[in-house]
Scaffold this motif. Structure first.
Motif, PDB file in Angstrom:
ATOM      1  N   LEU A  43       0.430  -1.194  -0.186  1.00 21.84           N
ATOM      2  CA  LEU A  43       0.203   0.220  -0.145  1.00 21.84           C
ATOM      3  C   LEU A  43       0.959   1.700  -0.140  1.00 21.84           C
ATOM      4  O   LEU A  43       0.210   2.517  -0.958  1.00 21.84           O
ATOM      5  N   VAL A  44       1.773   1.239   0.676  1.00 23.29           N
ATOM      6  CA  VAL A  44       2.543   2.532   0.997  1.00 23.29           C
ATOM      7  C   VAL A  44       2.961   2.681  -0.537  1.00 23.29           C
ATOM      8  O   VAL A  44       3.883   3.677  -0.471  1.00 23.29           O
ATOM      9  N   GLU A  45       4.190   1.736  -1.389  1.00 26.59           N
ATOM     10  CA  GLU A  45       4.492   1.280  -2.085  1.00 26.59           C
ATOM     11  C   GLU A  45       3.366   2.167  -3.678  1.00 26.59           C
ATOM     12  O   GLU A  45       4.226   3.116  -4.126  1.00 26.59           O
ATOM     13  N   GLU A  46       2.227   1.750  -3.567  1.00 34.65           N
ATOM     14  CA  GLU A  46       1.466   1.855  -4.561  1.00 34.65           C
ATOM     15  C   GLU A  46       0.701   3.889  -3.858  1.00 34.65           C
ATOM     16  O   GLU A  46       1.160   4.571  -5.011  1.00 34.65           O
ATOM     17  N   LYS A  47       0.969   4.204  -2.792  1.00 33.95           N
ATOM     18  CA  LYS A  47       0.972   6.202  -2.963  1.00 33.95           C
ATOM     19  C   LYS A  47       1.462   6.941  -2.794  1.00 33.95           C
ATOM     20  O   LYS A  47       1.608   7.657  -3.812  1.00 33.95           O
ATOM     21  N   THR A  48       2.924   6.170  -2.309  1.00 35.75           N
ATOM     22  CA  THR A  48       4.082   7.420  -1.917  1.00 35.75           C
ATOM     23  C   THR A  48       4.992   6.753  -3.441  1.00 35.75           C
ATOM     24  O   THR A  48       6.113   7.518  -3.697  1.00 35.75           O
ATOM     25  N   LYS A  49       5.703   5.605  -3.920  1.00 38.50           N
ATOM     26  CA  LYS A  49       6.505   5.337  -5.156  1.00 38.50           C
ATOM     27  C   LYS A  49       6.892   5.005  -4.573  1.00 38.50           C
ATOM     28  O   LYS A  49       8.434   4.862  -5.145  1.00 38.50           O
ATOM     29  N   GLN A  50       7.859   4.851  -2.854  1.00 40.76           N
ATOM     30  CA  GLN A  50       8.746   4.765  -2.564  1.00 40.76           C
ATOM     31  C   GLN A  50       9.036   3.336  -1.612  1.00 40.76           C
ATOM     32  O   GLN A  50       7.196   2.829  -1.076  1.00 40.76           O
ATOM     33  N   ILE A  77       8.203   9.822   4.197  1.00 40.38           N
ATOM     34  CA  ILE A  77       6.846   8.473   3.773  1.00 40.38           C
ATOM     35  C   ILE A  77       5.665   8.585   3.993  1.00 40.38           C
ATOM     36  O   ILE A  77       4.209   8.238   4.025  1.00 40.38           O
ATOM     37  N   LEU A  78       5.806   7.710   5.549  1.00 39.04           N
ATOM     38  CA  LEU A  78       4.262   7.607   6.273  1.00 39.04           C
ATOM     39  C   LEU A  78       3.345   8.665   6.482  1.00 39.04           C
ATOM     40  O   LEU A  78       2.096   8.673   6.065  1.00 39.04           O
ATOM     41  N   SER A  79       3.817  10.033   6.425  1.00 36.44           N
ATOM     42  CA  SER A  79       3.601  11.397   6.749  1.00 36.44           C
ATOM     43  C   SER A  79       2.384  11.383   4.880  1.00 36.44           C
ATOM     44  O   SER A  79       1.193  11.311   5.233  1.00 36.44           O
ATOM     45  N   GLN A  80       3.226  10.923   3.956  1.00 38.37           N
ATOM     46  CA  GLN A  80       2.335  10.929   2.923  1.00 38.37           C
ATOM     47  C   GLN A  80       1.318  10.245   2.206  1.00 38.37           C
ATOM     48  O   GLN A  80       0.311   9.969   1.921  1.00 38.37           O
ATOM     49  N   PHE A  81       1.749   8.907   3.204  1.00 38.65           N
ATOM     50  CA  PHE A  81       0.634   7.945   3.159  1.00 38.65           C
ATOM     51  C   PHE A  81      -0.617   8.459   3.511  1.00 38.65           C
ATOM     52  O   PHE A  81      -1.863   7.951   3.115  1.00 38.65           O
ATOM     53  N   SER A  82      -0.283   9.191   4.875  1.00 40.69           N
ATOM     54  CA  SER A  82      -1.451   9.470   5.815  1.00 40.69           C
ATOM     55  C   SER A  82      -2.290  10.882   5.116  1.00 40.69           C
ATOM     56  O   SER A  82      -3.131  10.822   5.797  1.00 40.69           O
ATOM     57  N   GLY A  83      -1.951  11.295   4.162  1.00 41.17           N
ATOM     58  CA  GLY A  83      -2.472  11.844   3.379  1.00 41.17           C
ATOM     59  C   GLY A  83      -1.783  13.347   3.472  1.00 41.17           C
ATOM     60  O   GLY A  83      -2.430  14.155   3.191  1.00 41.17           O
TER      61      GLY A  83
END
Length: 301
Positions: A43-50, A77-83
């Protein structure tokens, strides 16, 4: 609000975001399973490309208390995943919320006292209602139907189905414990080595065991991977009997490096010679064709 406190809030935001994709997960970081970790990595990779590694999640997200703040690039990265745009914005938003809450606090002491008393009364009532409505729990021991031996927790997963919700429940000492709130509560036990079992939780039942029927071919495959059999020809013949001609094998690599694909020929060749790397592999999923032969295997290194 310290940076570590804000990081704890970020961990909770990541869990909430994960639950948007996997609503049946209702736990916390403590019971976040290895499969949940793999799901989160994707999920993180799909959302942030990282990428976030499995080791990093075990080190920084699984602990109940963090004594040290992780690197800022991982926090971004986690902040970007959280929106959010990144860690800086997440910190700013959370400190802003805390400041607003402080401004709204009543200035008069007597008003604060009434609020505190009200909270205490509400808490006492809530605790009373919880315990007055609490039903006794039931424990079920997981056993192999044929050998009557208890089954290791790493080989199975258990879920409670209640009000059409599927919630994973922990397995301790080969036992699952569940509280039944209504007569439709069920326990589902899944495993790559055993047939799926679903039972209804009945408060009036004396049954304290869940017997799982082993999948013979899956058990044979497990034995091949863990044993030290040196007879290559015997292994080859037996593997041919349990593996489908259309076999597909996905091996998930360590440190989120991707996956490897094997067909029947390549996978059989890998198993014919027992090595330490093969013994360390963990089977996550097995699917069988109409004849019972194994046609799909997902493995974690």
């Amino acid at each position: 609000m310290t940076e570590l406190e804000i990081f704890e809030q970020l961990k909770q935001n990541v869990l909430l975001k994960y639950q948007e994709h996997y609503p049946y997960f209702q736990g916390n970081w403590k019971n976040f399973s290895s499969q949940d970790i793999q799901n989160l990595i994707v999920l993180v990779e799909e959302k942030t490309k990282q990428n976030v590694s499995e080791k990093w999640i075990y080190t920084h997200l699984k602990p109940e208390i963090n004594s040290k703040l992780p690197r800022k690039d991982m926090l971004d990265i986690l902040s970007q995943f959280s929106g959010f745009s990144g860690w800086d914005e997440f910190q700013f938003k959370n400190r802003e919320v805390v400041s607003e809450e402080k401004v709204l606090l009543p200035k008069k002491k007597n008003k604060s006292l009434f609020i505190v008393i009200g909270i205490l009364i509400a808490s006492i009532i809530a605790i009373f209602l919880i315990y007055s409505n609490k039903k006794p729990t039931q424990k079920f021991q997981l056993k192999n139907e044929f050998t009557q031996e208890t089954i290791q927790a790493k080989d199975v997963k258990a879920y409670k189905i209640e009000n059409n919700e599927m919630i994973q429940i922990p397995i301790k000492n080969a036992e699952v414990e569940v509280e039944s709130r209504d007569e439709n509560t069920k326990i589902v036990v899944e495993s790559p080595y055993y047939k799926k079992r679903e039972i209804k939780v009945n408060a009036n039942s004396d049954n304290s065991e869940i017997l799982l029927k082993p999948d013979d071919f899956a058990m044979m495959l497990k034995a091949f991977m863990k044993s030290d059999i040196k007879d290559w020809e015997t292994r080859k013949v037996q593997l041919d009997k349990i593996l489908s001609e259309d076999l597909e094998v996905i091996v998930m690599l360590k440190d989120n490096l991707g996956a490897e694909y094997f067909d029947k020929k390549d996978f059989s060749q890998k198993l014919i010679v027992p090595t330490e790397s093969v013994k360390k592999m963990q089977i996550l999923e097995i699917k069988n064709d109409k004849k019972g032969k194994i046609e799909f295997i997902r493995i974690k290194q």
